[in-house]
Design a protein around this motif. Structure first.
Motif, PDB file in Angstrom:
ATOM      1  N   ARG A   1       0.845  -1.184   0.000  1.00 20.89           N
ATOM      2  CA  ARG A   1       0.000   0.000   0.000  1.00 20.89           C
ATOM      3  C   ARG A   1       0.886   1.241   0.000  1.00 20.89           C
ATOM      4  NH1 ARG A   1      -4.834  -0.942  -0.525  1.00 20.89           N
ATOM      5  NH2 ARG A   1      -6.121   0.408   0.654  1.00 20.89           N
ATOM      6  N   THR A   2       0.488   2.203  -0.775  1.00 21.42           N
ATOM      7  CA  THR A   2       1.285   3.412  -0.917  1.00 21.42           C
ATOM      8  C   THR A   2       0.749   4.586  -0.114  1.00 21.42           C
ATOM      9  OG1 THR A   2       0.017   4.155  -2.817  1.00 21.42           O
ATOM     10  CG2 THR A   2       1.947   2.757  -3.256  1.00 21.42           C
ATOM     11  N   GLY A   3      -0.467   4.441   0.428  1.00 16.96           N
ATOM     12  CA  GLY A   3      -1.063   5.548   1.149  1.00 16.96           C
ATOM     13  C   GLY A   3      -1.630   6.618   0.223  1.00 16.96           C
ATOM     14  N   GLN A   4      -1.816   6.266  -1.028  1.00 11.75           N
ATOM     15  CA  GLN A   4      -2.292   7.232  -2.018  1.00 11.75           C
ATOM     16  C   GLN A   4      -3.771   7.056  -2.365  1.00 11.75           C
ATOM     17  OE1 GLN A   4      -0.340   9.874  -3.289  1.00 11.75           O
ATOM     18  NE2 GLN A   4       0.740   9.169  -1.462  1.00 11.75           N
ATOM     19  N   ASP A   5      -4.492   6.280  -1.564  1.00 13.78           N
ATOM     20  CA  ASP A   5      -5.908   6.047  -1.858  1.00 13.78           C
ATOM     21  C   ASP A   5      -6.716   7.348  -1.888  1.00 13.78           C
ATOM     22  OD1 ASP A   5      -5.206   3.413  -1.912  1.00 13.78           O
ATOM     23  OD2 ASP A   5      -6.414   2.814  -0.188  1.00 13.78           O
ATOM     24  N   LYS A   6      -6.520   8.196  -0.890  1.00 13.10           N
ATOM     25  CA  LYS A   6      -7.294   9.442  -0.825  1.00 13.10           C
ATOM     26  C   LYS A   6      -6.962  10.357  -1.995  1.00 13.10           C
ATOM     27  CE  LYS A   6      -8.679  13.367   2.008  1.00 13.10           C
ATOM     28  NZ  LYS A   6      -9.144  14.039   0.846  1.00 13.10           N
ATOM     29  N   PRO A   7      -5.680  10.617  -2.306  1.00 10.79           N
ATOM     30  CA  PRO A   7      -5.405  11.465  -3.480  1.00 10.79           C
ATOM     31  C   PRO A   7      -5.961  10.876  -4.778  1.00 10.79           C
ATOM     32  CG  PRO A   7      -3.448  11.302  -2.119  1.00 10.79           C
ATOM     33  CD  PRO A   7      -4.452  10.324  -1.563  1.00 10.79           C
ATOM     34  N   LEU A   8      -5.904   9.562  -4.915  1.00 12.99           N
ATOM     35  CA  LEU A   8      -6.451   8.920  -6.112  1.00 12.99           C
ATOM     36  C   LEU A   8      -7.962   9.141  -6.196  1.00 12.99           C
ATOM     37  CD1 LEU A   8      -6.386   7.053  -8.591  1.00 12.99           C
ATOM     38  CD2 LEU A   8      -6.641   5.142  -7.000  1.00 12.99           C
TER      39      LEU A   8
END
Length: 110
Positions: A1-8
């Motif tokens: 997981r990159t932690g980029q779910d919200k920005p995506l």
């Protein structure tokens, strides 16, 4: 997981909201979808002009067109419906079922 779910999801929502605003669905069977296609001198499309978005209006025209059942734009309508359906999968997985349902409903109408 990159932690980029919200920005995506934020980027997907921005694009989806923009295109949803271009689609009128208040008259069943008489839907309208407003699009823009850039044109340059000589009627070349704007993909041949590599300038920053901030100045593209200086070298191209961006006429708006209305896509309807009587004046079809099958390619753009199909691509947009597919994008909405794909976004609905992402938002459903993220738990935003209301937005996912709205995207899927509009994709079906398109």
């Amino acid at each position: 997981r990159t932690g980029q779910d919200k920005p995506l999801l934020d980027a997907l929502r921005h694009a989806a909201d923009f295109t949803l605003k271009c689609f009128t669905d208040d008259r069943p069977g008489k839907y309208e979808f407003y699009i823009q296609v850039g044109k340059t001198a000589g009627d070349r499309n704007d993909h041949s002009v590599w300038v920053p978005a901030e100045v593209v209006h200086l070298v191209t025209d961006r006429p708006a067109y209305k896509v309807t059942p009587a004046v079809p734009g099958t390619d753009v309508a199909g691509h947009t419906a597919a994008a909405w359906a794909a976004c609905s999968v992402a938002f459903r997985a993220a738990g935003d079922t209301a937005f996912a349902d709205r995207l899927l409903e509009q994709a079906r109408k398109m």
